[in-house]
Design an enzyme around this catalytic site. Structure first.
Site, PDB file in Angstrom:
ATOM      1  N   ARG A 168       0.784  -1.240   0.000  1.00  0.00           N
ATOM      2  CA  ARG A 168       0.000   0.000   0.000  1.00  0.00           C
ATOM      3  C   ARG A 168       0.813   1.286   0.000  1.00  0.00           C
ATOM      4  NH1 ARG A 168      -3.912  -1.665   4.674  1.00  0.00           N
ATOM      5  NH2 ARG A 168      -1.994  -2.793   5.119  1.00  0.00           N
ATOM      6  N   ARG A 217      -4.377  -2.730  -7.748  1.00  0.00           N
ATOM      7  CA  ARG A 217      -5.176  -3.523  -6.815  1.00  0.00           C
ATOM      8  C   ARG A 217      -6.627  -3.045  -6.712  1.00  0.00           C
ATOM      9  NH1 ARG A 217      -4.556  -5.867  -2.189  1.00  0.00           N
ATOM     10  NH2 ARG A 217      -6.799  -5.800  -2.372  1.00  0.00           N
ATOM     11  N   ASP A 246       0.387 -14.284   0.135  1.00  0.00           N
ATOM     12  CA  ASP A 246       0.148 -14.088   1.564  1.00  0.00           C
ATOM     13  C   ASP A 246       0.308 -15.421   2.284  1.00  0.00           C
ATOM     14  OD1 ASP A 246      -0.926 -11.815   3.475  1.00  0.00           O
ATOM     15  OD2 ASP A 246      -1.781 -13.715   4.161  1.00  0.00           O
TER      16      ASP A 246
HETATM   17  O1  CP3 Z   1       6.638  -8.674   1.610  1.00  0.00           O
HETATM   18  C1  CP3 Z   1       6.026  -8.529   0.546  1.00  0.00           C
HETATM   19  O2  CP3 Z   1       6.058  -7.469  -0.087  1.00  0.00           O
HETATM   20  C2  CP3 Z   1       5.372  -9.739  -0.108  1.00  0.00           C
HETATM   21  C3  CP3 Z   1       4.007  -9.928   0.127  1.00  0.00           C
HETATM   22  C4  CP3 Z   1       3.482 -10.330   1.481  1.00  0.00           C
HETATM   23  C5  CP3 Z   1       2.169 -10.021   1.864  1.00  0.00           C
HETATM   24  N1  CP3 Z   1       1.893 -10.648   3.033  1.00  0.00           N
HETATM   25  C6  CP3 Z   1       1.247  -9.198   1.074  1.00  0.00           C
HETATM   26  C7  CP3 Z   1       0.123  -8.553   1.761  1.00  0.00           C
HETATM   27  C8  CP3 Z   1       4.038 -11.097   2.499  1.00  0.00           C
HETATM   28  C9  CP3 Z   1       5.444 -11.659   2.608  1.00  0.00           C
HETATM   29  C10 CP3 Z   1       3.023 -11.305   3.469  1.00  0.00           C
HETATM   30  C11 CP3 Z   1       3.184 -12.152   4.653  1.00  0.00           C
HETATM   31  C12 CP3 Z   1       2.254 -11.993   5.766  1.00  0.00           C
HETATM   32  N2  CP3 Z   1       0.885 -11.901   5.743  1.00  0.00           N
HETATM   33  C13 CP3 Z   1       2.660 -12.036   7.117  1.00  0.00           C
HETATM   34  C14 CP3 Z   1       4.069 -12.226   7.570  1.00  0.00           C
HETATM   35  C15 CP3 Z   1       4.854 -10.976   7.395  1.00  0.00           C
HETATM   36  C16 CP3 Z   1       4.586  -9.926   8.432  1.00  0.00           C
HETATM   37  O3  CP3 Z   1       4.218  -8.835   8.029  1.00  0.00           O
HETATM   38  O4  CP3 Z   1       4.800 -10.202   9.606  1.00  0.00           O
HETATM   39  C17 CP3 Z   1       1.508 -11.915   7.901  1.00  0.00           C
HETATM   40  C18 CP3 Z   1       1.465 -11.871   9.412  1.00  0.00           C
HETATM   41  C19 CP3 Z   1       0.397 -11.837   7.034  1.00  0.00           C
HETATM   42  C20 CP3 Z   1      -1.036 -11.721   7.389  1.00  0.00           C
HETATM   43  C21 CP3 Z   1      -1.582 -10.471   6.812  1.00  0.00           C
HETATM   44  N3  CP3 Z   1      -2.002 -10.348   5.490  1.00  0.00           N
HETATM   45  C22 CP3 Z   1      -1.686  -9.202   7.408  1.00  0.00           C
HETATM   46  C23 CP3 Z   1      -1.348  -8.890   8.847  1.00  0.00           C
HETATM   47  C24 CP3 Z   1      -2.171  -8.311   6.434  1.00  0.00           C
HETATM   48  C25 CP3 Z   1      -2.381  -6.824   6.543  1.00  0.00           C
HETATM   49  C26 CP3 Z   1      -3.786  -6.445   6.811  1.00  0.00           C
HETATM   50  C27 CP3 Z   1      -3.956  -4.952   6.595  1.00  0.00           C
HETATM   51  O5  CP3 Z   1      -4.725  -4.591   5.698  1.00  0.00           O
HETATM   52  O6  CP3 Z   1      -3.344  -4.171   7.334  1.00  0.00           O
HETATM   53  C28 CP3 Z   1      -2.360  -9.054   5.258  1.00  0.00           C
HETATM   54  C29 CP3 Z   1      -2.814  -8.533   3.962  1.00  0.00           C
HETATM   55  C30 CP3 Z   1      -1.696  -8.237   3.024  1.00  0.00           C
HETATM   56  N4  CP3 Z   1      -0.731  -9.125   2.676  1.00  0.00           N
HETATM   57  C31 CP3 Z   1      -1.483  -7.039   2.305  1.00  0.00           C
HETATM   58  C32 CP3 Z   1      -0.356  -7.232   1.504  1.00  0.00           C
HETATM   59  C33 CP3 Z   1       0.250  -6.291   0.521  1.00  0.00           C
HETATM   60  C34 CP3 Z   1      -2.374  -5.820   2.344  1.00  0.00           C
HETATM   61  C35 CP3 Z   1      -3.481  -6.087   1.406  1.00  0.00           C
HETATM   62  C36 CP3 Z   1      -4.029  -4.819   0.818  1.00  0.00           C
HETATM   63  O7  CP3 Z   1      -3.348  -4.188   0.013  1.00  0.00           O
HETATM   64  O8  CP3 Z   1      -5.177  -4.487   1.180  1.00  0.00           O
END
Ligand code: CP3
Length: 342
Positions: A32, A41, A77
């Site tokens: 984001r 997106r 994810d």
């Molecule tokens: O690192 C990267 O750029 C690669 C993509 C990636 C995403 N999630 C994309 C994502 C990776 C490596 C993850 C891993 C992930 N997902 C973790 C481990 C890494 C960390 O941050 O500790 C965890 C705990 C998750 C679970 C998860 N998925 C969370 C906490 C969230 C955020 C929710 C929010 O909106 O704040 C997601 C969604 C997510 N995964 C987004 C992205 C880019 C946001 C989605 C969006 O754009 O709305």
């Protein structure tokens, strides 16, 4: 793997070999904080985006093209493999993964079957396309670690204290071990699928395992993370192990068998090197919130990370956790240039 890729600063640092300069990439480098990400997106749900190879390729490439980082991280994810085997879950914007029926008994655990390549054809396809498009930049595949996945499945969503998770761990250890065993098989499957499609390195995200004390880590988590790293040993790709708030667990994270231990911002890298022990590279660890301060502050703090990182046998520069959504991309562009020319 082509030889130019093997000589990339990122893979050299992971393998604790001499590097021409410190490599750099950022957790959540696509996401984001990038206007081009928000644009592609728009109108597509997160999990639908993860299942659309063209989108995955485009989003994974965005930070590589904008910043010239030394590694790409696959856009996906940690809950993608769970959804692929039929777990009813969604990612709610601004919240994170939400599970419709939290898993708290043996019947719930029994629904978790192993992941097969046919469950995630879009992952293999996107990884293969990316490997071609990236050319000389290594692609990092990743998965969520069993503890972190268990927390989402048991709690039903994000959690501050992981109450239900710990209630199962302490109160129903047999159920806990059965759940962790199944998640380990799924995680290992997801990582192997990405490596077999061409990912050059693999990162295991155990984001929330810092909630556990060392003796409990050894009993309730280490057998599973060890099995994952051992199960990847034949692939000849560097294995990275990362968690948040893991200062007291750094030695154990190394013991689990990774080649590189990721460190959050709370432990200086020279101290982390002592805790992790010999034979490991380190990754990290600028506080992502520092990027919200003026550039002079970022520069000073980044230099400190680089200096302390010299103590490690190999150092991959990164943030101590993911890029915050409010980060100005120009700050990351300057930081990348600063690290690469340091
Ligand atoms: O690192 C990267 O750029 C690669 C993509 C990636 C995403 N999630 C994309 C994502 C990776 C490596 C993850 C891993 C992930 N997902 C973790 C481990 C890494 C960390 O941050 O500790 C965890 C705990 C998750 C679970 C998860 N998925 C969370 C906490 C969230 C955020 C929710 C929010 O909106 O704040 C997601 C969604 C997510 N995964 C987004 C992205 C880019 C946001 C989605 C969006 O754009 O709305």
């Amino acid at each position: 793997m082509n030889s130019q890729l093997a000589d990339s600063p990122f893979l050299l640092a992971c393998r604790r070999r001499p590097v021409p300069r410190t490599p750099v990439w950022y957790m959540r480098q696509a996401g984001r904080s990038l206007p081009e990400y928000r644009k592609v997106r728009a109108g597509t749900a997160m999990l639908d985006a993860c299942a659309t190879p063209d989108l995955v390729v485009e989003i994974t490439m965005q930070p590589v093209l904008r910043y010239g980082v030394d590694a790409a991280i696959f856009f996906s994810d940690i809950v993608v493999p769970l959804r692929a085997i039929g777990v009813d879950l969604d990612i709610k914007p601004g919240v994170g993964p939400v599970v419709a029926d939290p898993i708290r008994d043996a019947a719930g655990v029994a629904t978790l079957r192993p992941l097969e390549p046919d469950d995630v054809p879009y992952v293999s396809e996107a990884v293969a396309s990316l490997v071609k498009e990236l050319d000389r930049v290594p692609l990092i595949g990743f998965a969520g670690a069993p503890f972190t996945l268990a927390s989402y499945l048991i709690e039903g969503g994000p959690s501050k204290n992981h109450d239900h998770t710990k209630a199962m761990m302490y109160g129903a250890p047999e159920l806990w071990h059965a759940l962790m065993d199944r998640l380990t098989t799924i995680t290992l499957g997801f990582l192997r699928i990405q490596a077999e499609a061409g990912a050059a390195a693999l990162q295991l995200f155990d984001s929330w395992v810092g909630a556990v004390e060392p003796d409990d880590y050894r009993t309730f988590v280490l057998p599973y993370t060890s099995r994952i790293f051992a199960g990847l040993a034949d692939l000849d790709v560097p294995r990275i192990h990362f968690g948040v708030g893991t200062g007291e667990l750094l030695g154990l994270l190394g013991e689990a068998g990774a080649d590189v231990v990721g460190v959050d911002w709370r432990v200086p890298l020279d101290e982390a090197a002592l805790r992790v022990g010999a034979g490991k590279a380190l990754q990290g660890n600028l506080d992502p919130a520092v990027l919200l301060a003026p550039w002079e502050v970022v520069q000073e703090r980044a230099a400190k990370v680089l200096e302390r990182g010299r103590v490690a046998e190999g150092h991959v520069f990164n943030l101590g956790h993911g890029v915050l959504p409010g980060t100005d991309p120009d700050q990351l562009a300057r930081l990348t240039e600063f690290v690469q020319s340091y």
